[in-house]
Design an enzyme around this catalytic site. Structure first.
Site, PDB file in Angstrom:
ATOM      1  N   ASP A   1       0.834  -1.207   0.000  1.00 56.62           N
ATOM      2  CA  ASP A   1       0.000   0.000   0.000  1.00 56.62           C
ATOM      3  C   ASP A   1       0.868   1.256   0.000  1.00 56.62           C
ATOM      4  OD1 ASP A   1      -2.340   1.448   0.022  1.00 56.62           O
ATOM      5  OD2 ASP A   1      -2.533   1.408   2.210  1.00 56.62           O
TER       6      ASP A   1
ATOM      7  N   GLU B   1       2.323   4.903  -4.327  1.00 60.31           N
ATOM      8  CA  GLU B   1       2.274   5.791  -5.515  1.00 60.31           C
ATOM      9  C   GLU B   1       3.580   6.542  -5.690  1.00 60.31           C
ATOM     10  OE1 GLU B   1      -0.134   5.650  -3.089  1.00 60.31           O
ATOM     11  OE2 GLU B   1      -1.201   4.202  -4.313  1.00 60.31           O
TER      12      GLU B   1
ATOM     13  N   ASP C   1      -9.112   3.559  -2.248  1.00 63.70           N
ATOM     14  CA  ASP C   1     -10.059   4.059  -1.243  1.00 63.70           C
ATOM     15  C   ASP C   1     -11.345   4.586  -1.861  1.00 63.70           C
ATOM     16  OD1 ASP C   1      -8.098   3.342   0.465  1.00 63.70           O
ATOM     17  OD2 ASP C   1      -7.419   5.371   0.909  1.00 63.70           O
TER      18      ASP C   1
END
Ligand code: GLC
Length: 767
Positions: free
Chosen positions: A400, A403, A474
């Protein structure tokens, strides 16, 4: 390069044009950037006949699938072999409509009130590929961009970000950059894959209905033209290029339960497991979000909250039947007493600031640094770190914040990073950060366990499908996000990612019983079937609400287990063909104009059509049935295709249709996918004539690549079934097979030597 490969390579108008296969042509122009692809690991070369004609201005290259006309000014026009234009360069210049009226002053005013002008590329981008926009073309692909299936009229950016505000249908960019697009015009398909990880932009007629374009801020001109007779063939060519998802472990297709917060203590995770067991909700994995770690340090475990220690805890969960999947974040805590930080710093393994020191930003652990995953040594190091988890018995890694996410402003674009053997500014490898992290994780787990790694990632680039499952990040507990789950997952499938899912029930905001139920129904065939929610939101475990919610939820999770053999067959098929599991209707019916923009239905393989209710309070819905004959799964009612029908859909009903004469392997409902080989299999025939091939292996390692798998061929003619073992490489084949047609049930017994014989009712009773 071999001689014949050289003969398929042409230098035309300053570009290198390479015919890789009849349906894959590479267009390249060196602009001084690294040219090794992150997405493509093996170029699928095929010896191809290319006929070349040159006149004064135009060079024509013709293969069995594509015709390319390149003129002296470098225009590249693509046709199919019958002369249909597939992608023809626009001869004019970009002329943004609407923007001409916005001067600087007005732009300031617009921004002043907080509005934005949406996704926009600079007028003079370093790379621009601009094509004529046919009034009837549809556009697909681009991974899980929000909004609708057909991207026509919208514009998007490729720049990976952690986006926490409510996503809109016009969101230009989210966590992934998958720069592949497919256009379909009157059934004529073409794909364009721009293998440039720099920031890029797609505009499908939003700026001006006369053209669509791709542009990139920097990088080489580096793209592939993908041809084929059908959309399926074009998608297959894309995945041939960027790679197939290897077969997952079978249990990963089971239901998974997650919530940010559970892992605060062993007791809380145990309580979730006990809830699942008590309420008889089949489940294969519980996910541990960030709290299991010691102070959010990757590859640590908080001993205080898990007093028996992680090893004993993981084992205890396993005894109850639940596997654990643990989160690992990209940001590594800056802490001189923490070995991962210390080691990484000593070896210069983190992204570097201008003075060469590790660049620091803020993530969950506070000050954090970021592994330089473009460096092969860093990938190996990170891969080895997975052993901390695999040695404890953890079953998968959930990557997670890759990015990468940072709370103290984005990472400066010019930080020093590594791209294999070159030092480059951060911006050039930004979009492949999650890709490289996933690759490191996959390779590390594979080395450590020899099993098929279960990796989930939020950030991705084209080709990440070889290493990881993805989820859409999300989302929220709002109806539009359930609605978009269908086009998002369908476009991910077309973009090479068959193993994908959304947070069932919605991650942020508060779910409602109705939304949760409709989500678990709609996602029935979502390859990743995971309920996940945010800390502080209303709980959304299946039992968090009333008895009705629990009952319906349980009914669908149990139904999911029936379909696991079908889903597993589709993953085996994907590995061969590159075609997705969950598909938009248009993929199977590319000539059907009605199918081009179906946003509220999807197909699973070729045989199942799902028409979920994704609107609050809706209890009946319109279903579009494409050509053929369709059987209502619930009552066997037969419908002719090519029509809209209205079906009842009370809260506990997911409208589901099976193609007439399809044969579906029908699994057992168990609390967990069994580790032991199945001894029997049932096939349900939705008609009295049909045939299917069914795949079986040990469901966990790579022995199947050495031939240890079985292929069964089930054929039914006028209600009479035959069963053949076409390939027998996995020893424990089914001992019993049942085929249930609409006329009755037939039973078979394995008689040795790859033969199945019919068993009479009485004979079976005697056994
Ligand atoms: C990110 C993830 C989410 C996770 C949270 C805490 O928001 O997308 O799934 O629960 O971080 O780790």
């Amino acid at each position: 390069m071999l001689d014949w490969q050289q003969q398929q390579t042409f230098s035309i108008s300053g570009m290198i044009i390479t015919v890789i296969s009849p349906g894959i042509i590479h267009v390249f122009q060196d602009r001084g950037y690294p040219s090794h692809s992150k997405a493509i690991t093996t170029v699928p070369w095929e010896k191809t006949t290319v006929s070349v004609t040159r006149d004064k201005e135009v060079t024509e290259l013709r293969t069995a699938k594509l015709v390319l006309k390149v003129d002296e000014s470098g225009h590249v026009d693509v046709y199919d072999v019958t002369g249909n234009a597939l992608a023809v360069d626009y001869r004019g210049k970009r002329a943004p409509q609407g923007l001409d009226e916005v001067d600087r002053e007005h732009r300031k005013l617009i921004a002043g009130e907080g509005h934005s002008l949406g996704a926009q590329a600079p007028q003079e981008a370093a790379i621009t590929v601009i094509k004529q926009l046919s009034p009837t073309a549809h556009f697909y692909g681009l991974g899980d961009k929000t909004g609708y299936l057909d991207k026509r009229g919208y514009a998007y950016d490729n720049w990976n970000v952690d986006f926490s505000a409510p996503q809109l249908e016009i969101q230009p960019n989210l966590y992934k950059s998958i720069p592949v697009m497919f256009s379909l015009d009157h059934g004529c398909p073409v794909g364009l894959f721009f293998d440039n990880p720099n920031r890029s932009h797609f505009d499908f007629g939003r700026e001006n209905p006369a053209y669509y374009y791709y542009s990139a801020d920097e990088g080489n001109l580096d793209y592939y033209l993908l041809g084929g007779a059908t959309l399926k063939e074009v998608v297959a060519n894309y995945t041939r290029l960027t790679g197939h998802t290897p077969l997952p472990q079978k249990w990963t297709l089971g239901y998974q339960q997650s919530r940010w917060g559970y892992s605060r203590s062993a007791a809380e995770v145990m309580a979730v497991a006990d809830g699942l067991t008590k309420h008889k909700i089949p489940c294969d994995a519980i996910h541990l979000d960030i709290d299991y770690m010691d102070g959010y340090r990757d590859f640590t475990w908080n001993q205080r909250k898990y007093p028996e220690g992680p090893r004993a805890f993981v084992a205890a969960m396993k005894r109850k039947g639940y596997r654990l999947v643990t989160i690992i974040d990209a940001g590594v805590k800056k802490d001189e007493r923490y070995s991962v930080y210390k080691e990484g710093k000593e070896r210069h393994y983190f992204i570097r600031d201008h003075d060469g020191s590790p660049y620091v930003n803020t993530v969950w652990p506070g000050d954090a640094v970021f592994p330089d995953f473009g460096n092969p040594g860093v990938r190996r190091w990170w891969g080895q770190k997975q052993r901390f988890l695999t040695d404890l018995g953890v079953a998968g890694t959930w990557n997670d914040m890759n990015e990468p996410a940072s709370f103290n402003g984005p990472l400066p674009l010019d930080l020093e990073c590594t791209d294999e053997d070159t030092t480059v500014p951060q911006r050039q490898v930004h979009n492949v950060y999650g890709h490289n992290m996933s690759r490191a994780t996959y390779e590390g787990i594979k080395d450590a366990t020899g099993k098929r790694p279960f990796v989930i990632t939020r950030a991705a680039y084209a080709g990440t499908q070889k290493y990881s499952t993805v989820w859409t990040g999300d989302n929220r507990s709002i109806w539009p996000h359930l609605q978009w789950a269908i086009p998002q997952l369908c476009n991910l499938g077309l973009s090479g990612f068959p193993f994908c899912g959304t947070d069932i029930g919605g991650f942020a905001s508060d779910t409602t019983p109705e939304l949760l139920v409709r989500w678990v129904e709609a996602a029935l065939f979502s390859p990743l079937y995971r309920n996940h929610s945010e800390l502080g939101t209303r709980h959304q475990e299946p039992w968090a609400f009333d008895d009705q919610t629990l009952r319906i939820y349980r009914q669908y999770v149990r139904l999911r287990y029936r379909f696991i053999p079908y889903l597993y067959d589709l993953f085996a098929y994907h590995q061969e063909t590159g075609l997705p599991v969950m598909r938009p209707v248009i993929l199977n019916y590319p000539d059907d104009e009605r199918a081009a923009n179906v946003n509220d239905e999807y197909m699973v393989g070729d045989d199942i059509l799902v028409a979920p209710v994704v609107v609050k309070a809706q209890r009946r819905r319109l279903v579009y049935l494409p050509a053929g004959v369709w059987i209502d799964f619930w009552n066997n009612r037969e419908y002719a295709g090519n029509q809209d029908i209205v079906v009842d859909a009370p809260l506990d009903c997911l409208p589901l249709f099976v193609r007439k004469n399809a044969i579906i392997p029908w699994g057992c409902v168990t609390m967990h996918v069994a580790a032991a080989p199945d001894k029997q299999m049932k096939f349900r025939v939705f008609g009295n004539d049909g045939a299917t091939t069914h795949y079986q292996d040990n469901g966990c390692d790579f022995q199947y690549q050495k031939g240890e798998y079985n292929l069964y061929r089930v054929t039914v003619t006028a209600g009479q079934a035959t069963v053949k073992l076409k390939h027998h490489g996995y020893r424990p084949c089914y001992q019993k097979i049942t085929v249930e047609t609409m006329m009755g049930i037939q039973r078979f017994r394995y008689a040795g030597q790859d033969q199945y014989v019919v068993v009479k009712e009485e004979a079976e009773d005697e056994e």
